[in-house]
Design a protein around this motif. Structure first.
Motif, PDB file in Angstrom:
ATOM      1  N   SER A  18       6.889  -1.329  15.750  1.00 63.23           N
ATOM      2  CA  SER A  18       6.750  -0.118  14.937  1.00 63.23           C
ATOM      3  C   SER A  18       6.521  -0.490  13.474  1.00 63.23           C
ATOM      4  O   SER A  18       5.761  -1.386  13.171  1.00 63.23           O
ATOM      5  CB  SER A  18       7.969   0.773  15.123  1.00 63.23           C
ATOM      6  OG  SER A  18       7.733   2.035  14.565  1.00 63.23           O
ATOM      7  N   ALA A  19       7.151   0.203  12.554  1.00 63.44           N
ATOM      8  CA  ALA A  19       6.897  -0.002  11.126  1.00 63.44           C
ATOM      9  C   ALA A  19       7.388  -1.360  10.627  1.00 63.44           C
ATOM     10  O   ALA A  19       6.990  -1.813   9.562  1.00 63.44           O
ATOM     11  CB  ALA A  19       7.546   1.113  10.319  1.00 63.44           C
TER      12      ALA A  19
ATOM     13  N   PRO B 173      -0.119   5.493  13.977  1.00 59.64           N
ATOM     14  CA  PRO B 173      -0.098   4.375  13.034  1.00 59.64           C
ATOM     15  C   PRO B 173      -0.049   3.004  13.701  1.00 59.64           C
ATOM     16  O   PRO B 173      -0.422   2.019  13.099  1.00 59.64           O
ATOM     17  CB  PRO B 173       1.166   4.623  12.210  1.00 59.64           C
ATOM     18  CG  PRO B 173       2.038   5.437  13.098  1.00 59.64           C
ATOM     19  CD  PRO B 173       1.116   6.233  13.983  1.00 59.64           C
ATOM     20  N   GLU B 174       0.415   2.913  14.938  1.00 59.48           N
ATOM     21  CA  GLU B 174       0.502   1.625  15.629  1.00 59.48           C
ATOM     22  C   GLU B 174      -0.778   1.417  16.432  1.00 59.48           C
ATOM     23  O   GLU B 174      -1.024   2.120  17.405  1.00 59.48           O
ATOM     24  CB  GLU B 174       1.715   1.573  16.554  1.00 59.48           C
ATOM     25  CG  GLU B 174       3.042   1.547  15.832  1.00 59.48           C
ATOM     26  CD  GLU B 174       3.520   2.917  15.388  1.00 59.48           C
ATOM     27  OE1 GLU B 174       3.047   3.918  15.948  1.00 59.48           O
ATOM     28  OE2 GLU B 174       4.355   2.984  14.482  1.00 59.48           O
TER      29      GLU B 174
ATOM     30  N   TYR C  86      -2.816  -4.648   9.413  1.00 65.78           N
ATOM     31  CA  TYR C  86      -1.484  -4.336   8.906  1.00 65.78           C
ATOM     32  C   TYR C  86      -1.175  -4.984   7.562  1.00 65.78           C
ATOM     33  O   TYR C  86      -0.581  -4.370   6.696  1.00 65.78           O
ATOM     34  CB  TYR C  86      -0.412  -4.760   9.915  1.00 65.78           C
ATOM     35  CG  TYR C  86      -0.358  -3.860  11.113  1.00 65.78           C
ATOM     36  CD1 TYR C  86       0.245  -2.625  11.039  1.00 65.78           C
ATOM     37  CD2 TYR C  86      -0.910  -4.251  12.319  1.00 65.78           C
ATOM     38  CE1 TYR C  86       0.306  -1.785  12.126  1.00 65.78           C
ATOM     39  CE2 TYR C  86      -0.857  -3.418  13.417  1.00 65.78           C
ATOM     40  CZ  TYR C  86      -0.256  -2.184  13.316  1.00 65.78           C
ATOM     41  OH  TYR C  86      -0.207  -1.357  14.389  1.00 65.78           O
TER      42      TYR C  86
END
Length: 125
Positions: free
Chosen positions: A32-33, A22-23, A47
């Motif tokens: 990260s998130a 995801p990154e 993003y």
């Protein structure tokens, strides 16, 4: 209803064979998130596209390549399994434009590879 059930089963089967990444940018990996809510720079196009409005008024470009090395794994037991050592290079490209005209509208795009890694296992001997 049958089509929905088959779609769910097929998507679970497809995702079970690989790793998701995801990154897909330098800042995304570092934060990260947490980066989704505070995305600034060229990778905001991936993003959080709405956050591109907070970028400085210039064209922004980010090109990344992430190296992923998966070591081999050996399992000993009733059947001996081993995996192969694997190396992957995951590229990404992000672009966010400066303001287009007086409206403040911006354009951006991202080309990423967020999935597709897999682990190959040798047949038991």
């Amino acid at each position: 209803m049958r089509i929905l059930a088959l779609s769910v089963i097929a998507s679970v089967t497809v995702m079970a064979g690989g790793y998701k990444i995801p990154e897909v940018s330098l800042n995304g990996t570092a934060l990260s998130a947490a980066y989704v809510a505070n995305a600034h720079g060229a990778d905001a196009a991936y993003y959080n596209p709405a956050a591109m409005i907070y970028n400085e008024d210039t064209n922004l470009l980010e090109v990344d390549a992430t190296y992923i090395g998966l070591s081999s794994i050996d399992f000993d037991g009733a059947s001996d399994y081993s995996s192969k050592e694997e190396n992957f290079l995951v590229p990404s490209l992000h672009f966010a434009s400066k303001k287009l005209g007086d409206s403040g509208v911006r354009a951006g795009f991202s080309i990423v590879v967020p999935a597709g890694l897999s682990k190959r296992w040798e047949n038991p001997t």
